[in-house]
Design an enzyme around this catalytic site. Structure first.
Site, PDB file in Angstrom:
ATOM      1  N   GLU A   1      18.529  -2.760 -67.244  1.00 29.13           N
ATOM      2  CA  GLU A   1      17.982  -4.067 -66.845  1.00 29.13           C
ATOM      3  C   GLU A   1      17.339  -4.653 -68.085  1.00 29.13           C
ATOM      4  O   GLU A   1      16.285  -4.185 -68.515  1.00 29.13           O
ATOM      5  CB  GLU A   1      16.935  -3.889 -65.734  1.00 29.13           C
ATOM      6  CG  GLU A   1      17.452  -3.193 -64.484  1.00 29.13           C
ATOM      7  CD  GLU A   1      18.339  -4.071 -63.637  1.00 29.13           C
ATOM      8  OE1 GLU A   1      18.352  -5.295 -63.853  1.00 29.13           O
ATOM      9  OE2 GLU A   1      19.042  -3.526 -62.773  1.00 29.13           O
TER      10      GLU A   1
ATOM     11  N   TRP B   1       6.374  -2.755 -70.359  1.00 28.93           N
ATOM     12  CA  TRP B   1       4.952  -3.003 -70.120  1.00 28.93           C
ATOM     13  C   TRP B   1       4.681  -4.233 -69.270  1.00 28.93           C
ATOM     14  O   TRP B   1       3.562  -4.448 -68.830  1.00 28.93           O
ATOM     15  CB  TRP B   1       4.217  -3.175 -71.464  1.00 28.93           C
ATOM     16  CG  TRP B   1       4.947  -4.086 -72.409  1.00 28.93           C
ATOM     17  CD1 TRP B   1       5.836  -3.698 -73.390  1.00 28.93           C
ATOM     18  CD2 TRP B   1       4.937  -5.521 -72.449  1.00 28.93           C
ATOM     19  NE1 TRP B   1       6.362  -4.809 -74.029  1.00 28.93           N
ATOM     20  CE2 TRP B   1       5.821  -5.947 -73.475  1.00 28.93           C
ATOM     21  CE3 TRP B   1       4.254  -6.505 -71.713  1.00 28.93           C
ATOM     22  CZ2 TRP B   1       6.049  -7.287 -73.781  1.00 28.93           C
ATOM     23  CZ3 TRP B   1       4.485  -7.842 -72.023  1.00 28.93           C
ATOM     24  CH2 TRP B   1       5.366  -8.220 -73.045  1.00 28.93           C
TER      25      TRP B   1
HETATM   26  P1  NAD Z   1      11.515  -2.242 -75.190  1.00 25.06           P
HETATM   27  O1  NAD Z   1      12.987  -2.107 -75.116  1.00 25.06           O
HETATM   28  O2  NAD Z   1      10.886  -2.325 -76.508  1.00 25.06           O
HETATM   29  O3  NAD Z   1      10.802  -1.008 -74.440  1.00 25.06           O
HETATM   30  C1  NAD Z   1      11.065  -0.673 -73.097  1.00 25.06           C
HETATM   31  C2  NAD Z   1      10.778   0.806 -72.890  1.00 25.06           C
HETATM   32  O4  NAD Z   1      11.690   1.567 -73.689  1.00 25.06           O
HETATM   33  C3  NAD Z   1       9.384   1.257 -73.322  1.00 25.06           C
HETATM   34  O5  NAD Z   1       8.938   2.262 -72.439  1.00 25.06           O
HETATM   35  C4  NAD Z   1       9.619   1.830 -74.706  1.00 25.06           C
HETATM   36  O6  NAD Z   1       8.657   2.789 -75.082  1.00 25.06           O
HETATM   37  C5  NAD Z   1      10.984   2.466 -74.528  1.00 25.06           C
HETATM   38  N1  NAD Z   1      11.765   2.589 -75.771  1.00 25.06           N
HETATM   39  C6  NAD Z   1      11.705   1.823 -76.892  1.00 25.06           C
HETATM   40  N2  NAD Z   1      12.625   2.224 -77.790  1.00 25.06           N
HETATM   41  C7  NAD Z   1      13.288   3.263 -77.227  1.00 25.06           C
HETATM   42  C8  NAD Z   1      14.366   4.091 -77.651  1.00 25.06           C
HETATM   43  N3  NAD Z   1      14.947   3.930 -78.844  1.00 25.06           N
HETATM   44  N4  NAD Z   1      14.798   5.052 -76.816  1.00 25.06           N
HETATM   45  C9  NAD Z   1      14.252   5.214 -75.599  1.00 25.06           C
HETATM   46  N5  NAD Z   1      13.228   4.461 -75.129  1.00 25.06           N
HETATM   47  C10 NAD Z   1      12.749   3.497 -75.933  1.00 25.06           C
HETATM   48  O7  NAD Z   1      11.172  -3.501 -74.293  1.00 25.06           O
HETATM   49  P2  NAD Z   1       9.737  -4.139 -74.030  1.00 25.06           P
HETATM   50  O8  NAD Z   1       9.369  -4.970 -75.197  1.00 25.06           O
HETATM   51  O9  NAD Z   1       8.785  -3.116 -73.560  1.00 25.06           O
HETATM   52  O10 NAD Z   1      10.036  -5.072 -72.758  1.00 25.06           O
HETATM   53  C11 NAD Z   1      10.368  -6.392 -72.872  1.00 25.06           C
HETATM   54  C12 NAD Z   1      11.859  -6.571 -72.678  1.00 25.06           C
HETATM   55  O11 NAD Z   1      12.265  -6.032 -71.438  1.00 25.06           O
HETATM   56  C13 NAD Z   1      12.261  -8.030 -72.637  1.00 25.06           C
HETATM   57  O12 NAD Z   1      13.440  -8.209 -73.365  1.00 25.06           O
HETATM   58  C14 NAD Z   1      12.503  -8.277 -71.176  1.00 25.06           C
HETATM   59  O13 NAD Z   1      13.366  -9.355 -70.894  1.00 25.06           O
HETATM   60  C15 NAD Z   1      13.049  -6.973 -70.726  1.00 25.06           C
HETATM   61  N6  NAD Z   1      12.862  -6.788 -69.295  1.00 25.06           N
HETATM   62  C16 NAD Z   1      13.957  -6.802 -68.470  1.00 25.06           C
HETATM   63  C17 NAD Z   1      13.798  -6.689 -67.100  1.00 25.06           C
HETATM   64  C18 NAD Z   1      14.975  -6.721 -66.162  1.00 25.06           C
HETATM   65  O14 NAD Z   1      14.822  -6.351 -65.012  1.00 25.06           O
HETATM   66  N7  NAD Z   1      16.144  -7.175 -66.591  1.00 25.06           N
HETATM   67  C19 NAD Z   1      12.512  -6.552 -66.570  1.00 25.06           C
HETATM   68  C20 NAD Z   1      11.438  -6.542 -67.432  1.00 25.06           C
HETATM   69  C21 NAD Z   1      11.618  -6.648 -68.795  1.00 25.06           C
END
Ligand code: NAD
Length: 516
Positions: free
Chosen positions: A253, A156
Site C-alpha cells: 500500500e 507513521w
Molecule cells: P517509508 O517507506 O519510509 O516507511 C514505511 C515503513 O517501512 C516504516 O516502518 C519504515 O521503518 C520501514 N522501512 C523503511 N525502509 C525500509 C526497508 N528498506 N525495508 C523494510 N522496511 C523499511 O514510508 P513513510 O515515510 O513512513 O510513510 C509515508 C509514505 O507511505 C507515503 O508515501 C504515503 O503515501 C505512504 N502511505 C501509503 C498508504 C496506503 O495505504 N497506500 C497509507 C499510508 C501511507
C-alpha cells in the site's frame, strides 16, 4: 505535552511487549512540543529472528483453534478498543501530532475492520465445494490455509490503523504476526497489541519489533512467510524485490498524487467544504489526500473563492481536545519537504492563494494549509507526492481533458469526482486509473466501505486491504481433489488409443451438457 493517560505503568507495559533488549533503548518525540515522549527497547536482527521463531511456534495451535473461538477474541477486542477510546486517541495524537478528530477517525478503522471480518470471515474462510473433473467420480474442495507468520511493516502517519487494522485479518485467518511499526510511532500499535492480548490472544502470536527501517524492516522481510507493507513507493519497490528473492508474496500500500475533479454541475459549497477535509485531514499526511484539484473553467473562479474561504476557516492548534481542525506535521523531515515544495513553487512563479508559512508559534512542525495556483510541470509539487497540507488548482475545458490530466501520473491510488449528476461523475471516475473513486467525496466514502477493496494501481501498490481480498491475501488456497474409484486409470484390456477416443467423446458430451 505528554497526555496524562500515558502513565509510567502503561509505558512500562507497552515497552515489555517489544521483542528487544530492555537495556538498549531509544526515545520517541512528543510532536506537539518536540520534547521526549517514551523510551522503548530497540530490537536487533537477532531479536527479529527470535520474534519469528516464537510466532512460528505459537501459530499451528492457533490455526487449529476453531474459527468461532478465534473470532471470540476479536469480539472482545472490539469492545475493549471502544472502551479505551480516550487512551488510544491520546497516544495517536502524542506520537503523530495530529488533531484529535483525525485521531478519532483513525481509531474507527480497526473497529470497523474487526466488526466487518467478524461478520464475513466464517463465509470467506469456510471450505468450498468445487466442481471435480468428473461429476460424481472426482470431488474437489478448496481450503484456505494460513500463510504462517505474516510480517507487517507500518508507516507513521496512521500508526494504529495501518498496523492493527491490517494485522487483524491476518490473525483471524489463522496466522501469527511479526509487526514492525515506524520507530517514531510505536505506542498506539503497542496499545493495540496490549488490547489484543487482554482480549485473549494466545501468548507469542503477535510479536512487535522496533528499529531502523532497512535493517529491522529488512529482517522482517527476510524471515516472514508473507508481508503486508504500507509506506512509500520507493521502499515498496525495494521490499517487493527482497521478498521476490525468497518467493514470498507481499501486498504493498504505497504513495499517491491523488486528483480531484470538479465538474461544471458540482454543488460548489458542498465541494469546497468536502475538499478542505479531503486535502487537509491529518495535515495532508494521508496516502489518500487529494493534492491536485482540476476544476471546470466555467466554475473555476467561484470554486476557488469558496475553497480558499473554507481553508481560511480551519483552526490550527496543538491539544488533546476536539478544538482543532488541523494539527501538526509529524516530523522535521515532513516539515522540510512541505516547505521545500511550497518555496520551490513560489520561486518558479506559482501563486499562493492561502497559507504558505510554517507556524512555529503553534509547535515545532506546524505548517499552514496551503492552496496554490499557476503550478507548472517544472515545480516539484506538480508531480511529486508532498504528503503535507499543500494542494494545487488547475483548470480544464471538458471531461476528456479532466481524465487525461488526472491520469498524468505513475501513481493510481485515490480520486474524488464532484458533480450533481452522480451517474456522469461515476462514469468519469471509472475512466481514472486509480484503485478508489469517491463521488462527491474525497476519501472517507471509499475507505470507510470496508466491504469494498482498497488499494492502488501502478506505483501506488499491489494487492488490496478491506473486502474479501483483505482477508484472503493472508491465506493459501489449497485444493483437495478426491477420486472415488479408479476411473482415471484406463482398464488394462483397453488400448490407450480407444481410451483416448472415449475420453474425447466424453469431453464433447460434458461440454454439450455444460457440465465441464
Ligand atoms: P517509508 O517507506 O519510509 O516507511 C514505511 C515503513 O517501512 C516504516 O516502518 C519504515 O521503518 C520501514 N522501512 C523503511 N525502509 C525500509 C526497508 N528498506 N525495508 C523494510 N522496511 C523499511 O514510508 P513513510 O515515510 O513512513 O510513510 C509515508 C509514505 O507511505 C507515503 O508515501 C504515503 O503515501 C505512504 N502511505 C501509503 C498508504 C496506503 O495505504 N497506500 C497509507 C499510508 C501511507
Amino acid at each position: 505535552m505528554t497526555p496524562p493517560t500515558l502513565t509510567p505503568d502503561l509505558a512500562e507495559r507497552l515497552a515489555a511487549l517489544v521483542t528487544g533488549d530492555p537495556a538498549t533503548t531509544y526515545t520517541t518525540t512528543a510532536v506537539f512540543t518536540g520534547g521526549d515522549l517514551a523510551t522503548l527497547p530497540r530490537s536487533t536482527v537477532a531479536d527479529v529472528h527470535t520474534a519469528y521463531e516464537r510466532a512460528a511456534r505459537a501459530q499451528p495451535a492457533w490455526a487449529d483453534t476453531p474459527l468461532a473461538e478465534r473470532l471470540a477474541v476479536f469480539d472482545r477486542f472490539h469492545s475493549l478498543l471502544l472502551r479505551e477510546r480516550d487512551i488510544v486517541t491520546d497516544l495517536i495524537q502524542a506520537e503523530t501530532g495530529k488533531a484529535r478528530r483525525d485521531a478519532f477517525e483513525e481509531f474507527c478503522e480497526p473497529a470497523l475492520v474487526t466488526s466487518y471480518y467478524l461478520r464475513v470471515a466464517p463465509r470467506l474462510l469456510r471450505a468450498r465445494r468445487r466442481a471435480g473433473l468428473l461429476p460424481g467420480v472426482i470431488g474437489a474442495r478448496e481450503l484456505r490455509q494460513p500463510k504462517g507468520v505474516v510480517g507487517i511493516i507500518a508507516p507513521w502517519n496512521y500508526p494504529l490503523a495501518l498496523s492493527i487494522g491490517d494485522l487483524i485479518p491476518a490473525l483471524i485467518a489463522g496466522n501469527a504476526v511479526v509487526l514492525k511499526p515506524d520507530s517514531q510511532t510505536p505506542l498506539s500499535p503497542l496499545l493495540g497489541a496490549d488490547l489484543l492480548y487482554r482480549a485473549g490472544l494466545p501468548d507469542d502470536l503477535l510479536q512487535v519489533v522496533l528499529g531502523d527501517g532497512p535493517v529491522i524492516g529488512g529482517a522482517v522481510v527476510d524471515t516472514c512467510d508473507y508481508l503486508g507493507f504500507t509506506g512509500s513507493s520507493a521502499t515498496g519497490a525495494l521490499i517487493a524485490e527482497r521478498a521476490g528473492r525468497r518467493l514470498v508474496g507481499c501486498s504493498l500500500e504505497l504513495g499517491g498524487k491523488n486528483p480531484m475533479v470538479v465538474l461544471d454541475d458540482a454543488d460548489l459549497a458542498h465541494t469546497a467544504r468536502t475538499a478542505v477535509r479531503a486535502c487537509f485531514a491529518n495535515a495532508g499526511q494521508l496516502c489518500l489526500s487529494l493534492e491536485r484539484i482540476y476544476v471546470h473553467d466555467s466554475v473555476l473562479d467561484r470554486f476557488t473563492d469558496a475553497f480558499v474561504a473554507e481553508t481560511g476557516r480551519l483552526r490550527l492548534a496543538a491539544g488533546y481536545d476536539y478544538g482543532a481542525d488541523m494539527g501538526s506535521l509529524t516530523s522535521q523531515r515532513a516539515l522540510k519537504t512541505v516547505a521545500e515544495h511550497v518555496d520551490d513553487a513560489r520561486a518558479k512563479g506559482a501563486t499562493v492563494l492561502a497559507g504558505g508559512q510554517a507556524r512555529p508559534d503553534l509547535g515545532p512542525y506546524f505548517y499552514e494549509p496551503t492552496v496554490l495556483a499557476g503550478v507548472t510541470p517544472d515545480m516539484r509539487c506538480h508531480a511529486e507526492e508532498t504528503f503535507g497540507p499543500v494542494v494545487s488548482l488547475y483548470p480544464f475545458a471538458d471531461d476528456d481533458e479532466a481524465v487525461a490530466l488526472a491520469n498524468q501520473t505513475p501513481y493510481g491510488l485515490n480520486a474524488g469526482v464532484f458533480g450533481r449528476d452522480r451517474r456522469r461523475a461515476a462514469a468519469l471516475g471509472a475512466r481514472l486509473r486509480v484503485g478508489t473513486v469517491n463521488v462527491n467525496d474525497g476519501f472517507t466514502s471509499a475507505y470507510g466501505s470496508t466491504d469494498a477493496p482498497m488499494g492502488g494501481m501502478g506505483a501506488s501498490g499491489l494487492g488490496r486491504r478491506h473486502g474479501a481480498d483483505g482477508l484472503l491475501k493472508y491465506t493459501e488456497a489449497q485444493t483437495i481433489a478426491t477420486q472415488r474409484f479408479g476411473a482415471l486409470n484406463p482398464p488394462r484390456w483397453l488400448p490407450y488409443g480407444l481410451y483416448a477416443k472415449v475420453m474425447t467423446r466424453s469431453l464433447r458430451l460434458l461440454r454439450r451438457l455444460r457440465l465441464r
